[in-house]
Design an enzyme around this catalytic site. Structure first.
Site, PDB file in Angstrom:
ATOM      1  CB  CYS A  71      -2.060   9.313 -59.919  1.00  0.00           C
ATOM      2  SG  CYS A  71      -0.313   9.800 -59.972  1.00  0.00           S
TER       3      CYS A  71
ATOM      4  CB  CYS B 214       8.817  15.080 -73.637  1.00  0.00           C
ATOM      5  SG  CYS B 214       7.048  15.107 -73.235  1.00  0.00           S
TER       6      CYS B 214
ATOM      7  CB  CYS C 212      -5.209  11.714 -60.981  1.00  0.00           C
ATOM      8  SG  CYS C 212      -4.859  13.433 -61.418  1.00  0.00           S
TER       9      CYS C 212
ATOM     10  CB  CYS D 260       3.155  14.591 -75.633  1.00  0.00           C
ATOM     11  SG  CYS D 260       3.028  12.884 -75.061  1.00  0.00           S
TER      12      CYS D 260
ATOM     13  NE  ARG E 243       5.821   7.765 -76.438  1.00  0.00           N
ATOM     14  CZ  ARG E 243       5.417   9.030 -76.497  1.00  0.00           C
ATOM     15  NH1 ARG E 243       4.602   9.501 -75.601  1.00  0.00           N
ATOM     16  NH2 ARG E 243       5.856   9.810 -77.458  1.00  0.00           N
TER      17      ARG E 243
ATOM     18  CB  CYS F 234       0.744  14.970 -56.845  1.00  0.00           C
ATOM     19  SG  CYS F 234      -0.088  16.060 -58.016  1.00  0.00           S
TER      20      CYS F 234
ATOM     21  CB  CYS G 263       9.277  11.821 -71.237  1.00  0.00           C
ATOM     22  SG  CYS G 263       9.105  11.402 -72.963  1.00  0.00           S
TER      23      CYS G 263
HETATM   24  N1  SAM Z   1       1.469  15.542 -62.834  1.00  0.00           N
HETATM   25  C1  SAM Z   1       1.470  15.666 -64.233  1.00  0.00           C
HETATM   26  C2  SAM Z   1       0.093  15.572 -64.841  1.00  0.00           C
HETATM   27  O1  SAM Z   1      -0.781  14.909 -64.295  1.00  0.00           O
HETATM   28  O2  SAM Z   1      -0.110  16.164 -65.905  1.00  0.00           O
HETATM   29  C3  SAM Z   1       2.391  14.713 -64.931  1.00  0.00           C
HETATM   30  C4  SAM Z   1       2.562  13.287 -64.553  1.00  0.00           C
HETATM   31  S1  SAM Z   1       1.175  12.216 -64.699  1.00  0.00           S
HETATM   32  C5  SAM Z   1       1.788  10.821 -63.838  1.00  0.00           C
HETATM   33  C6  SAM Z   1       1.098  11.801 -66.406  1.00  0.00           C
HETATM   34  C7  SAM Z   1       0.070  10.788 -66.854  1.00  0.00           C
HETATM   35  O3  SAM Z   1       0.436   9.480 -66.457  1.00  0.00           O
HETATM   36  C8  SAM Z   1      -1.354  10.918 -66.360  1.00  0.00           C
HETATM   37  O4  SAM Z   1      -2.068  11.922 -67.004  1.00  0.00           O
HETATM   38  C9  SAM Z   1      -1.913   9.554 -66.683  1.00  0.00           C
HETATM   39  O5  SAM Z   1      -2.451   9.535 -67.992  1.00  0.00           O
HETATM   40  C10 SAM Z   1      -0.692   8.636 -66.609  1.00  0.00           C
HETATM   41  N2  SAM Z   1      -0.786   7.726 -65.462  1.00  0.00           N
HETATM   42  C11 SAM Z   1      -0.559   8.030 -64.164  1.00  0.00           C
HETATM   43  N3  SAM Z   1      -0.745   6.953 -63.376  1.00  0.00           N
HETATM   44  C12 SAM Z   1      -1.127   5.932 -64.189  1.00  0.00           C
HETATM   45  C13 SAM Z   1      -1.483   4.577 -63.978  1.00  0.00           C
HETATM   46  N4  SAM Z   1      -1.528   4.051 -62.747  1.00  0.00           N
HETATM   47  N5  SAM Z   1      -1.806   3.819 -65.037  1.00  0.00           N
HETATM   48  C14 SAM Z   1      -1.793   4.352 -66.285  1.00  0.00           C
HETATM   49  N6  SAM Z   1      -1.464   5.633 -66.545  1.00  0.00           N
HETATM   50  C15 SAM Z   1      -1.140   6.415 -65.518  1.00  0.00           C
HETATM   51 FE1  SF4 Z   2      -0.565  14.547 -59.652  1.00  0.00          FE
HETATM   52 FE2  SF4 Z   2      -0.593  12.025 -60.468  1.00  0.00          FE
HETATM   53 FE3  SF4 Z   2      -2.626  13.625 -61.108  1.00  0.00          FE
HETATM   54 FE4  SF4 Z   2      -0.184  14.026 -62.243  1.00  0.00          FE
HETATM   55  S1  SF4 Z   2      -1.510  12.246 -62.505  1.00  0.00           S
HETATM   56  S2  SF4 Z   2      -1.558  15.570 -61.351  1.00  0.00           S
HETATM   57  S3  SF4 Z   2       1.156  13.393 -60.531  1.00  0.00           S
HETATM   58  S4  SF4 Z   2      -2.044  12.976 -59.024  1.00  0.00           S
END
Ligand code: SAM
Ligand code: SF4
Ligand code: DTB
Length: 339
Positions: free
Chosen positions: A80, A148, A77, A208, A280, A73, A117
């Site tokens: 992530c 979802c 973030c 959501c 959730r 990606c 989801c």
């Molecule tokens: N890429 C899309 C986005 O960011 O909207 C969808 C997938 S993203 C993995 C969805 C959510 O997963 C993130 O917004 C975050 O809140 C949660 N998430 C991701 N990595 C995480 C982690 N290591 N621990 C807890 N929550 C996590």
């Molecule tokens: Fe990409 Fe992870 Fe951020 Fe979703 S949470 S936008 S998968 S880096």
């Protein structure tokens, strides 16, 4: 003995998502911070009262997750494991074939999930993906599951296409407070997220939207996140509260430990300020353990991610969840009594 009480602000927000007046929520950061600071028994009692007004407290909704496009990606973030910015060892993959997705969905349904989801590690979906996604949505719905997706940012026309295909919910998290956000993510703004949420709402899908607890934020940041969520008009139908999973190789690998009771408090405050939402327990349940999860159910949580994996990290396993439900006298809910 004097017991501190915080009155619910005068608002029709707790009547029903969709039936709220325009304008911002009366649950501002200050009031929510006061809630978070209540003695725990007082906070849980308040949350339980609100929960029982709107839901059967012995029922928990089960959502299963599948990563339909993993890794690589372009966003940064800091929590992530799927960001291309960090060395985590997650291989980037293409969008999964519809048949494979449907096989996972069928298995989730047969294991008892009511919602499926699907997550993609994208900044936003491309036009060419939308036809395939529409076919996937139709197929999953035919299995009798609610659908979802979480695909990153959406333009209004993209949101309408997903809604036309029958997508029930779109997940897009605010993640944290506006103040703390910039220390976690630099490639997309808070306003970008709010714009996507508005596009989802305008297209007629259910929202959501939640966040992550335990990234080094303060209690006030947690209150400010909840104030943002409660202030969406209407507030989200579904509110995932994630406990940070600290993944080696990400910038938050060494985030400081957070007292797990702070997680419980956040769940209780979410229940109080968004009375009809599905709250959730999301990422990090395995690490929280059975006792803290039980407290979260007492605090008004009524949905979980169910299945052995989240997107790329492990989840509490299905057998452990079945045992936990049995020990606590909980059962799976059919979902959406207020729909
Ligand atoms: N890429 C899309 C986005 O960011 O909207 C969808 C997938 S993203 C993995 C969805 C959510 O997963 C993130 O917004 C975050 O809140 C949660 N998430 C991701 N990595 C995480 C982690 N290591 N621990 C807890 N929550 C996590
Ligand atoms: Fe990409 Fe992870 Fe951020 Fe979703 S949470 S936008 S998968 S880096
Ligand atoms: C949400 O709030 N949590 C889920 C879902 N929405 C998509 C994702 C959790 C991801 C945890 C880390 C991983 O496995 O990638």
């Amino acid at each position: 003995m004097q017991v501190t009480t915080i009155q619910a602000p005068r608002s029709r927000r707790d009547e029903a998502p969709g039936a709220t007046p325009s304008g911002s929520s009366a649950w501002d950061t200050q009031r929510i911070e006061e809630l978070l600071a209540l003695p725990l028994p007082e906070l849980l009692w308040r949350a339980q009262q609100v929960h029982r007004e709107h839901f059967d407290p012995t029922e928990v909704q089960l959502s299963s997750l599948l990563s339909i496009k993993t890794g690589g990606c372009p966003e940064d973030c800091g929590y992530c494991p799927q960001s291309a910015h960090y060395q985590v060892g997650v291989e980037a993959d293409k969008l999964m074939d519809a048949e494979q997705v449907l096989a996972h969905a069928r298995a989730a349904r047969d294991a008892g999930a009511s919602r499926f989801c699907m997550g993609a590690a994208w900044r936003e979906p491309k036009e060419r993906d939308l036809d395939k996604l529409s076919g996937i949505i139709e197929g999953v719905k035919q299995l009798g599951l609610q659908t979802c997706m979480t695909l990153g940012m959406l333009q209004p026309a993209q949101a309408r296409r997903l809604a036309d295909a029958g997508l029930d919910y779109y997940n897009h998290n605010l993640d944290t407070s506006p103040q703390f956000y910039g220390s976690i993510i630099s490639t997309r703004t808070y306003q970008d997220r709010l714009d996507t949420l508005q596009a989802v709402r305008d297209a007629g899908m259910r929202v959501c939207c939640g966040g992550i607890v335990g990234m080094g934020e303060s209690r006030r940041d947690r209150a400010a996140l909840l104030a943002q969520l409660a202030g969406l008009d209407p507030y989200p139908e579904s509110v995932p509260i994630n406990s940070l999973v600290r993944v080696a190789g990400t910038p938050l690998e060494h985030a400081p430990d957070l007292d797990p009771f702070e997680f419980v408090r956040s769940v209780a405050a979410a229940r109080i300020c968004m009375p009809r939402a599905w709250v959730r327990l999301s990422a990090g349940r395995k690490e929280l353990g059975d006792g803290i999860q039980a407290l979260c159910f007492l605090a008004g949580a009524n949905s979980i991610f169910y299945g052995d994996t989240l997107l790329v990290t492990g989840n509490a396993d299905v057998d452990a969840d079945r045992r936990l439900f049995e020990r606590l006298g909980l059962r799976a809910s059919a979902g959406d009594p207020h729909a």
